[in-house]
Design a protein around this motif. Sequence first.
Motif, PDB file in Angstrom:
ATOM      1  N   GLY A 116       0.783  -1.227   0.000  1.00 24.42           N
ATOM      2  CA  GLY A 116       0.000   0.000   0.000  1.00 24.42           C
ATOM      3  C   GLY A 116       0.816   1.279   0.000  1.00 24.42           C
ATOM      4  N   GLY A 117       2.074   1.185  -0.336  1.00 23.23           N
ATOM      5  CA  GLY A 117       2.893   2.396  -0.496  1.00 23.23           C
ATOM      6  C   GLY A 117       3.881   2.664   0.613  1.00 23.23           C
ATOM      7  N   THR A 118       3.810   1.928   1.730  1.00 27.08           N
ATOM      8  CA  THR A 118       4.766   2.111   2.831  1.00 27.08           C
ATOM      9  C   THR A 118       5.085   0.746   3.438  1.00 27.08           C
ATOM     10  OG1 THR A 118       3.863   4.305   3.332  1.00 27.08           O
ATOM     11  CG2 THR A 118       5.215   3.273   5.032  1.00 27.08           C
ATOM     12  N   PHE A 119       6.375   0.519   3.696  1.00 31.10           N
ATOM     13  CA  PHE A 119       6.816  -0.801   4.158  1.00 31.10           C
ATOM     14  C   PHE A 119       7.896  -0.629   5.224  1.00 31.10           C
ATOM     15  CE2 PHE A 119       9.750  -4.453   3.767  1.00 31.10           C
ATOM     16  CZ  PHE A 119       8.870  -5.492   4.018  1.00 31.10           C
ATOM     17  N   GLU A 120       7.812  -1.418   6.292  1.00 29.16           N
ATOM     18  CA  GLU A 120       8.830  -1.394   7.351  1.00 29.16           C
ATOM     19  C   GLU A 120       9.812  -2.539   7.131  1.00 29.16           C
ATOM     20  OE1 GLU A 120       7.458  -0.217  11.452  1.00 29.16           O
ATOM     21  OE2 GLU A 120       5.514  -0.784  10.593  1.00 29.16           O
ATOM     22  N   PHE A 121      11.054  -2.184   6.866  1.00 30.63           N
ATOM     23  CA  PHE A 121      12.106  -3.187   6.631  1.00 30.63           C
ATOM     24  C   PHE A 121      12.855  -3.429   7.940  1.00 30.63           C
ATOM     25  CE2 PHE A 121      16.491  -4.356   5.771  1.00 30.63           C
ATOM     26  CZ  PHE A 121      16.368  -5.362   4.820  1.00 30.63           C
ATOM     27  N   LYS A 122      12.968  -4.689   8.320  1.00 29.81           N
ATOM     28  CA  LYS A 122      13.683  -5.057   9.533  1.00 29.81           C
ATOM     29  C   LYS A 122      14.983  -5.761   9.155  1.00 29.81           C
ATOM     30  CE  LYS A 122      10.533  -3.559  12.367  1.00 29.81           C
ATOM     31  NZ  LYS A 122      10.812  -2.369  13.217  1.00 29.81           N
ATOM     32  N   GLY A 123      16.102  -5.160   9.562  1.00 26.72           N
ATOM     33  CA  GLY A 123      17.405  -5.742   9.290  1.00 26.72           C
ATOM     34  C   GLY A 123      17.869  -6.614  10.440  1.00 26.72           C
ATOM     35  N   PRO A 124      19.077  -7.174  10.332  1.00 25.46           N
ATOM     36  CA  PRO A 124      19.608  -8.026  11.404  1.00 25.46           C
ATOM     37  C   PRO A 124      19.860  -7.232  12.677  1.00 25.46           C
ATOM     38  CG  PRO A 124      21.292  -7.569   9.754  1.00 25.46           C
ATOM     39  CD  PRO A 124      20.011  -7.046   9.212  1.00 25.46           C
ATOM     40  N   LEU A 125      19.823  -7.910  13.802  1.00 26.78           N
ATOM     41  CA  LEU A 125      20.087  -7.258  15.077  1.00 26.78           C
ATOM     42  C   LEU A 125      21.471  -6.606  15.064  1.00 26.78           C
ATOM     43  CD1 LEU A 125      18.702  -9.945  17.571  1.00 26.78           C
ATOM     44  CD2 LEU A 125      17.685  -7.730  17.007  1.00 26.78           C
ATOM     45  N   PHE A 126      21.586  -5.456  15.673  1.00 29.36           N
ATOM     46  CA  PHE A 126      22.830  -4.702  15.803  1.00 29.36           C
ATOM     47  C   PHE A 126      23.398  -4.235  14.462  1.00 29.36           C
ATOM     48  CE2 PHE A 126      22.808  -8.121  19.083  1.00 29.36           C
ATOM     49  CZ  PHE A 126      22.442  -7.320  20.163  1.00 29.36           C
TER      50      PHE A 126
ATOM     51  N   TYR B 257       5.221   4.443  12.764  1.00 31.03           N
ATOM     52  CA  TYR B 257       6.092   5.123  13.714  1.00 31.03           C
ATOM     53  C   TYR B 257       7.536   5.020  13.237  1.00 31.03           C
ATOM     54  CZ  TYR B 257       8.731   6.007  18.020  1.00 31.03           C
ATOM     55  OH  TYR B 257       9.614   6.495  18.943  1.00 31.03           O
ATOM     56  N   VAL B 258       8.263   6.148  13.276  1.00 31.87           N
ATOM     57  CA  VAL B 258       9.687   6.146  12.937  1.00 31.87           C
ATOM     58  C   VAL B 258      10.458   6.746  14.103  1.00 31.87           C
ATOM     59  CG1 VAL B 258       9.509   6.147  10.424  1.00 31.87           C
ATOM     60  CG2 VAL B 258       9.373   8.309  11.624  1.00 31.87           C
ATOM     61  N   ASP B 259      11.443   6.002  14.555  1.00 33.21           N
ATOM     62  CA  ASP B 259      12.286   6.468  15.656  1.00 33.21           C
ATOM     63  C   ASP B 259      13.284   7.493  15.127  1.00 33.21           C
ATOM     64  OD1 ASP B 259      13.317   6.701  18.148  1.00 33.21           O
ATOM     65  OD2 ASP B 259      13.760   4.563  18.428  1.00 33.21           O
ATOM     66  N   HIS B 260      14.007   8.137  16.043  1.00 33.24           N
ATOM     67  CA  HIS B 260      14.925   9.205  15.634  1.00 33.24           C
ATOM     68  C   HIS B 260      16.153   8.675  14.886  1.00 33.24           C
ATOM     69  CE1 HIS B 260      16.771   7.833  19.402  1.00 33.24           C
ATOM     70  NE2 HIS B 260      17.895   8.334  18.939  1.00 33.24           N
ATOM     71  N   ASN B 261      16.411   7.376  14.929  1.00 32.14           N
ATOM     72  CA  ASN B 261      17.553   6.821  14.194  1.00 32.14           C
ATOM     73  C   ASN B 261      17.126   5.863  13.088  1.00 32.14           C
ATOM     74  OD1 ASN B 261      16.650   4.762  15.768  1.00 32.14           O
ATOM     75  ND2 ASN B 261      18.647   4.177  16.610  1.00 32.14           N
ATOM     76  N   THR B 262      15.848   5.920  12.711  1.00 33.17           N
ATOM     77  CA  THR B 262      15.336   5.042  11.651  1.00 33.17           C
ATOM     78  C   THR B 262      15.489   5.710  10.293  1.00 33.17           C
ATOM     79  OG1 THR B 262      13.696   4.086  13.162  1.00 33.17           O
ATOM     80  CG2 THR B 262      13.323   3.780  10.799  1.00 33.17           C
TER      81      THR B 262
ATOM     82  N   VAL C   9      14.566   6.591   6.626  1.00 29.34           N
ATOM     83  CA  VAL C   9      13.362   6.633   5.803  1.00 29.34           C
ATOM     84  C   VAL C   9      13.811   6.760   4.351  1.00 29.34           C
ATOM     85  CG1 VAL C   9      11.188   7.794   5.311  1.00 29.34           C
ATOM     86  CG2 VAL C   9      12.067   7.753   7.657  1.00 29.34           C
ATOM     87  N   ILE C  10      13.520   5.747   3.548  1.00 27.22           N
ATOM     88  CA  ILE C  10      13.875   5.742   2.128  1.00 27.22           C
ATOM     89  C   ILE C  10      12.624   6.083   1.330  1.00 27.22           C
ATOM     90  CG2 ILE C  10      14.825   4.423   0.202  1.00 27.22           C
ATOM     91  CD1 ILE C  10      16.835   4.819   2.448  1.00 27.22           C
TER      92      ILE C  10
END
Length: 466
Positions: A24-34, A349-354, A356-357
């Motif tokens: 739908g136009g927005t996606f949350e990408f989760k990378g590896p821990l750390f 929700y976007v954190d201060h260190n996330t 945004v592409i």
Amino acid sequence: MLPALIQNIHRFHDYVNEILKESGGTFEFKGPLFGNMDMVITCDPTNIQHIFSKKFSNYPKGPEFRKIFEILGDGIFNADFELWELHRRTTLSLMSSEKFYSSLERSVWQKVETGLIPVFDKFLEQGFDFDFDLQHIIQRFAFDNICQLMLNYDPGSLSPDLPEIRCERALSDALEPLLHRHILPETVWKVQKWLEIGNEKKLLEAWEAFDDFIYPRISLEDNNSDNIFEAFTKAYHESENIEFSGDLKHFLRDTFLNLLVAGRDSLSTGLTWFFWLISKNPSVEIKIREEIETVLQINEKWRYFSVEESHKLVYLQAALFETIRLFPPIALEHKVPIEPDVLPGGNVYVDHNTKVIISFYSTGRMESVWGKDCLEFKPDRWILPGGGGVRHESAFKFPVFNAGPRTCLGKKMAIIEMKMVAAFIVYHFQVHVIEGHPVSPRDAVILHAKHGLRVRLSRIRNCIKA
């Protein structure tokens, strides 16, 4: 999610487009821990307006962006706050004068006459079976033109013998490593940089090529008020409360490199995809040719038209806008919020260190934004009813020239240049794309054609001025 990304990195832009279409136009990408790789990827115009306009002050380029694009130094693409204001104010004062557009007109037509015509003539002498990479030719044209316009120096990369100029080649070589810096964990590309291997070695070599080309051509003694360095030297000395990362000469190097990247790639990328698209849509090409003849009253004898006359080429502009809707020269933008935020499109929700592409490539290909025919090349979608002019679309729906306060200062310049070069080639030549030649976007920040654009050329008219 990282394995899937790595598996599709060779088709990054289309892979992201598929994900955004499904989500739908927005996606949350989760990378590896750390790995510090969590990202929000979006192409939603609501989010673009939120990031680039409504919450502009919360989304500066920031230290992460500067880290990735360190090669651009203190130039306008990396700049925030007072430094950005300095660049914007100085560049705008240079580009808003009538003298600048007179110089642009003169520079474009001079390069057509001394560069494009001799090179095309040489190719035609080889016979119709001879093919070449049109993308590379237009890149050379754009490189020479921006150097002439900004440095008053023609490097002559577009000449019949096609000399190798390291800086011109480096502008392409740097793009893929810069995209990979967006995707790979920072520790990975930093180790590559330290060891001088892989993509980071290419980036270091490009950096050296830029410095070797630009530094010798920065004249701090030149008192010519038309010299871009004169204006930025004055701005540098008059600036207060701005912390530069180097001395004046370093700042001027950064300033010109940013203008060089913008001036070369907006023109060359837009025109490459334009000629590919009209080769697949011959009726569009015919209408462009008819408009040139009718509106500019150019028949058998060609004449170089003015900047003012270029505004009359409404259908050509529509075809160019349709091209860059589908293939925006800058395919994505990268932001990191200062404070945590919620994106309205998708309520994410976007954190201060996330990171945004923002995928401009995908914005132009969303059915929810452009309708069911979003993947079709239809210049008429840009024409006002009754043929009264080019339709205006919101910059958040059509973010090709960025949006909000950071809207591209060179938008008018880019449109004029594309019109002039496109009109000249379409009027005089038939461009035949080689059958079976693979054409797809390159995996880079700038949306070059990955394998170039191999074409053959045939002449429609001789290149004769009235």
